[in-house]
Motif scaffolding. Structure first.
Motif, PDB file in Angstrom:
ATOM      1  N   ASN A  39       0.786  -1.222   0.000  1.00 25.16           N
ATOM      2  CA  ASN A  39       0.000   0.000   0.000  1.00 25.16           C
ATOM      3  C   ASN A  39       0.822   1.278   0.000  1.00 25.16           C
ATOM      4  N   ILE A  40       2.026   1.224   0.564  1.00 25.71           N
ATOM      5  CA  ILE A  40       2.775   2.472   0.744  1.00 25.71           C
ATOM      6  C   ILE A  40       4.184   2.401   0.192  1.00 25.71           C
ATOM      7  N   PHE A  41       4.863   1.290   0.398  1.00 25.90           N
ATOM      8  CA  PHE A  41       6.288   1.243   0.108  1.00 25.90           C
ATOM      9  C   PHE A  41       6.623   1.154  -1.376  1.00 25.90           C
ATOM     10  N   PHE A  42       5.654   1.322  -2.249  1.00 24.66           N
ATOM     11  CA  PHE A  42       5.938   1.449  -3.675  1.00 24.66           C
ATOM     12  C   PHE A  42       5.592   2.843  -4.178  1.00 24.66           C
ATOM     13  N   GLN A  43       5.422   3.763  -3.263  1.00 21.42           N
ATOM     14  CA  GLN A  43       5.033   5.126  -3.648  1.00 21.42           C
ATOM     15  C   GLN A  43       5.966   6.100  -2.956  1.00 21.42           C
ATOM     16  N   ASP A  44       7.099   6.354  -3.586  1.00 18.27           N
ATOM     17  CA  ASP A  44       8.037   7.301  -3.020  1.00 18.27           C
ATOM     18  C   ASP A  44       7.769   8.728  -3.484  1.00 18.27           C
ATOM     19  N   GLU A  45       6.843   8.918  -4.415  1.00 18.49           N
ATOM     20  CA  GLU A  45       6.461  10.253  -4.879  1.00 18.49           C
ATOM     21  C   GLU A  45       4.967  10.445  -4.668  1.00 18.49           C
ATOM     22  N   PHE A  46       4.578  11.626  -4.251  1.00 19.35           N
ATOM     23  CA  PHE A  46       3.165  11.916  -4.040  1.00 19.35           C
ATOM     24  C   PHE A  46       2.916  13.402  -4.274  1.00 19.35           C
ATOM     25  N   ASN A  47       1.648  13.748  -4.476  1.00 13.03           N
ATOM     26  CA  ASN A  47       1.228  15.124  -4.699  1.00 13.03           C
ATOM     27  C   ASN A  47       0.666  15.694  -3.410  1.00 13.03           C
ATOM     28  N   CYS A  48       1.206  16.820  -3.014  1.00 13.40           N
ATOM     29  CA  CYS A  48       0.834  17.439  -1.745  1.00 13.40           C
ATOM     30  C   CYS A  48       0.070  18.737  -2.004  1.00 13.40           C
ATOM     31  N   SER A  49      -0.922  18.980  -1.166  1.00 11.47           N
ATOM     32  CA  SER A  49      -1.702  20.211  -1.253  1.00 11.47           C
ATOM     33  C   SER A  49      -1.328  21.110  -0.086  1.00 11.47           C
ATOM     34  N   ILE A  50      -0.936  22.375  -0.417  1.00 11.93           N
ATOM     35  CA  ILE A  50      -0.547  23.329   0.639  1.00 11.93           C
ATOM     36  C   ILE A  50      -1.447  24.562   0.624  1.00 11.93           C
ATOM     37  N   THR A  51      -2.611  24.432   0.019  1.00 13.81           N
ATOM     38  CA  THR A  51      -3.543  25.572  -0.043  1.00 13.81           C
ATOM     39  C   THR A  51      -4.292  25.724   1.284  1.00 13.81           C
ATOM     40  N   THR A  52      -3.538  25.685   2.360  1.00 14.65           N
ATOM     41  CA  THR A  52      -4.079  25.881   3.698  1.00 14.65           C
ATOM     42  C   THR A  52      -3.089  26.713   4.504  1.00 14.65           C
ATOM     43  N   GLY A  53      -3.491  27.182   5.635  1.00 11.76           N
ATOM     44  CA  GLY A  53      -2.585  27.879   6.526  1.00 11.76           C
ATOM     45  C   GLY A  53      -2.109  29.198   5.970  1.00 11.76           C
ATOM     46  N   LEU A  54      -0.791  29.445   6.052  1.00 11.97           N
ATOM     47  CA  LEU A  54      -0.215  30.721   5.647  1.00 11.97           C
ATOM     48  C   LEU A  54      -0.322  30.979   4.154  1.00 11.97           C
ATOM     49  N   LEU A  55      -0.327  29.931   3.365  1.00 10.74           N
ATOM     50  CA  LEU A  55      -0.340  30.102   1.906  1.00 10.74           C
ATOM     51  C   LEU A  55      -1.747  29.986   1.320  1.00 10.74           C
ATOM     52  N   GLN A  56      -2.759  29.970   2.155  1.00 11.70           N
ATOM     53  CA  GLN A  56      -4.113  29.762   1.647  1.00 11.70           C
ATOM     54  C   GLN A  56      -4.591  30.948   0.817  1.00 11.70           C
ATOM     55  N   ALA A  57      -4.192  32.133   1.177  1.00 10.25           N
ATOM     56  CA  ALA A  57      -4.676  33.330   0.473  1.00 10.25           C
ATOM     57  C   ALA A  57      -3.813  33.729  -0.704  1.00 10.25           C
ATOM     58  N   GLU A  58      -2.702  32.993  -0.933  1.00 12.30           N
ATOM     59  CA  GLU A  58      -1.811  33.331  -2.046  1.00 12.30           C
ATOM     60  C   GLU A  58      -2.448  32.893  -3.365  1.00 12.30           C
ATOM     61  N   PRO A  59      -2.595  33.811  -4.332  1.00 12.28           N
ATOM     62  CA  PRO A  59      -3.272  33.443  -5.596  1.00 12.28           C
ATOM     63  C   PRO A  59      -2.410  32.607  -6.524  1.00 12.28           C
ATOM     64  N   HIS A  60      -1.099  32.681  -6.375  1.00 13.51           N
ATOM     65  CA  HIS A  60      -0.223  31.984  -7.308  1.00 13.51           C
ATOM     66  C   HIS A  60       0.164  30.588  -6.817  1.00 13.51           C
ATOM     67  N   ILE A  61      -0.468  30.080  -5.754  1.00 14.07           N
ATOM     68  CA  ILE A  61      -0.148  28.764  -5.223  1.00 14.07           C
ATOM     69  C   ILE A  61      -0.808  27.698  -6.101  1.00 14.07           C
ATOM     70  N   PRO A  62      -0.036  26.746  -6.642  1.00 15.74           N
ATOM     71  CA  PRO A  62      -0.656  25.665  -7.435  1.00 15.74           C
ATOM     72  C   PRO A  62      -1.456  24.733  -6.523  1.00 15.74           C
ATOM     73  N   PRO A  63      -2.477  24.077  -7.059  1.00 23.09           N
ATOM     74  CA  PRO A  63      -3.298  23.208  -6.201  1.00 23.09           C
ATOM     75  C   PRO A  63      -2.514  22.018  -5.654  1.00 23.09           C
ATOM     76  N   LEU A  64      -1.597  21.457  -6.413  1.00 18.37           N
ATOM     77  CA  LEU A  64      -0.818  20.290  -5.970  1.00 18.37           C
ATOM     78  C   LEU A  64       0.659  20.520  -6.258  1.00 18.37           C
ATOM     79  N   ILE A  65       1.484  20.067  -5.333  1.00 17.46           N
ATOM     80  CA  ILE A  65       2.927  20.192  -5.488  1.00 17.46           C
ATOM     81  C   ILE A  65       3.542  18.803  -5.396  1.00 17.46           C
TER      82      ILE A  65
END
Length: 383
Positions: free
Chosen positions: A233-259
């Protein structure tokens, strides 16, 4: 007194065992060698791998590397790495294009789960140490002491027989009295034999030993299944997409939805899990073998001591089902054979008995030592 009788007297006095020292009680082994090896590997290996994982974490610094946009400042990039490491949630899409999330938090908890594995592996040994080891220690101390005392009693009996034979005016009558005494079991020292016979009807030690191995087998299997689950379930996925559109960067318009992010420690965790799982799979047959060795008697030790007078636990077929406390005690007597001083001497006598030409004339240690003491070698054979 003839020279041969004088030499025989000195030989018999040397045959007596010295009084046991107080260190015998401290030197008894209350774990079988295979059990000690299992404890060292099952408990020590996860602790060693945990140390490796933590050393990798402290030396490498950040455990994650996220590909932040080029317009991010240094502080924003550091915040992105920290936020994605704290959440460890993969954002993706299924075959129909619907957004799905998958938690990778088990990777963060993996080193701590190895500590839990080490504690679980130590529980069966704690069970044995506090539930069975005290009673086993008392049994071993008594039985080893009585076996050595039985040997000394036999030697003293030979010394007395030698003096009686020297004072006897009719050698043939002496041998007749000797044969009658053996038939009527006057040479018997029944305390040890009856104690061992009673141990055939108790099952406390064997129950705890089997429970210990079953718990160890259960924990080994559970750990292997846990590692398989992590790999599937996990140990074959060393890359993942993270969402940071929360917290301090939530109001930034140039933040991509996934990093996109990559786990730096991923290969180390894979190596640790594969190493631990492979060793535990190999240990499962060892645990099963330890439990199955209770299904047969270890008759080698008792057969040697049957050379003592009237010690015939085997010849009278008193050994029944091997799943009892006596079989456990025999296994631990074998592990503590260095504390059993009389065994080596009786084993040597047994070898001489097998090498002699007239085996029917030497069937107890009294017979052998009677010949050794210079008594008549031609005596009536047993019917």
């Amino acid at each position: 007194m003839s020279l041969s009788h004088t030499a025989a007297e000195y030989m018999l006095s040397d045959a007596l065992l010295p009084d046991p020292s107080n260190s015998r009680a401290k030197g008894l082994r209350l774990e079988l060698p295979s059990d000690r090896l299992l404890k060292f590997v099952t408990v020590g290996l996860p602790l060693c791998l945990v140390s490796l994982a933590f050393a990798r974490e402290f030396s490498a610094g950040s455990q994650i590397s996220c590909f932040s946009p080029t317009n991010f400042t240094g502080k924003q990039s550091a915040y992105t790495d920290t936020a994605c490491w704290d959440s460890l949630i993969h954002h993706g899409f299924d075959a129909e294009g619907h957004a799905v999330t998958k938690s990778l938090w088990a990777l963060k908890a993996f080193p701590y789960s190895l500590l839990v594995v080490a504690v679980l592996m130590y529980l069966p040994y704690l069970l044995w140490r506090y539930a069975a080891a005290p009673a086993l220690h008392c049994d071993l101390l008594f039985i080893i002491d009585e076996l050595d005392k039985s040997y000394n009693r036999s030697v003293r009996l030979v010394q007395h027989m030698k003096k009686v034979q020297q004072a006897s005016a009719e050698p043939e009558r002496f041998w007749e009295e000797y044969e009658r005494a053996r038939r009527e079991r006057y040479f018997e020292f029944p305390l040890l034999e009856r104690y061992l016979s009673c141990k055939q009807h108790t099952h406390a030690l064997v129950f705890i030993y089997i429970l210990r191995n079953l718990l160890l087998l259960l924990f080994l299997a559970a750990t292997c299944l846990y590692l398989v689950f992590l790999h599937l379930n996990i140990f074959f996925q060393d890359e993942f997409n993270c969402s940071i559109t929360t917290g301090l960067l939530q109001a930034e318009p140039h933040i991509p939805p996934l990093i996109p992010c990559k786990l730096v420690f991923f290969s180390v965790f894979q190596l640790i899990s594969l190493s631990l799982g492979s060793v535990y799979v190999l240990l499962i047959p060892v645990v099963i073998y330890n439990a199955l060795q209770l299904c047969q008697w270890d008759k080698g030790l008792l057969s040697v001591y049957e050379m003592l007078p009237a010690f015939d636990l085997l010849s009278r077929r008193m050994l029944t089902c091997p799943l009892n406390d006596l079989n456990i005690i025999l296994l631990f007597l074998r592990a503590n054979i260095s504390e059993l001083t009389s065994f080596s001497r009786l084993n040597a006598v047994s070898a001489l008995r097998e090498a002699t030409a007239n085996k029917e004339d030497i069937d107890t240690v009294i017979d052998f030592m009677t010949l050794l003491a210079g008594l008549e070698t031609t005596k009536p054979k047993h019917q």
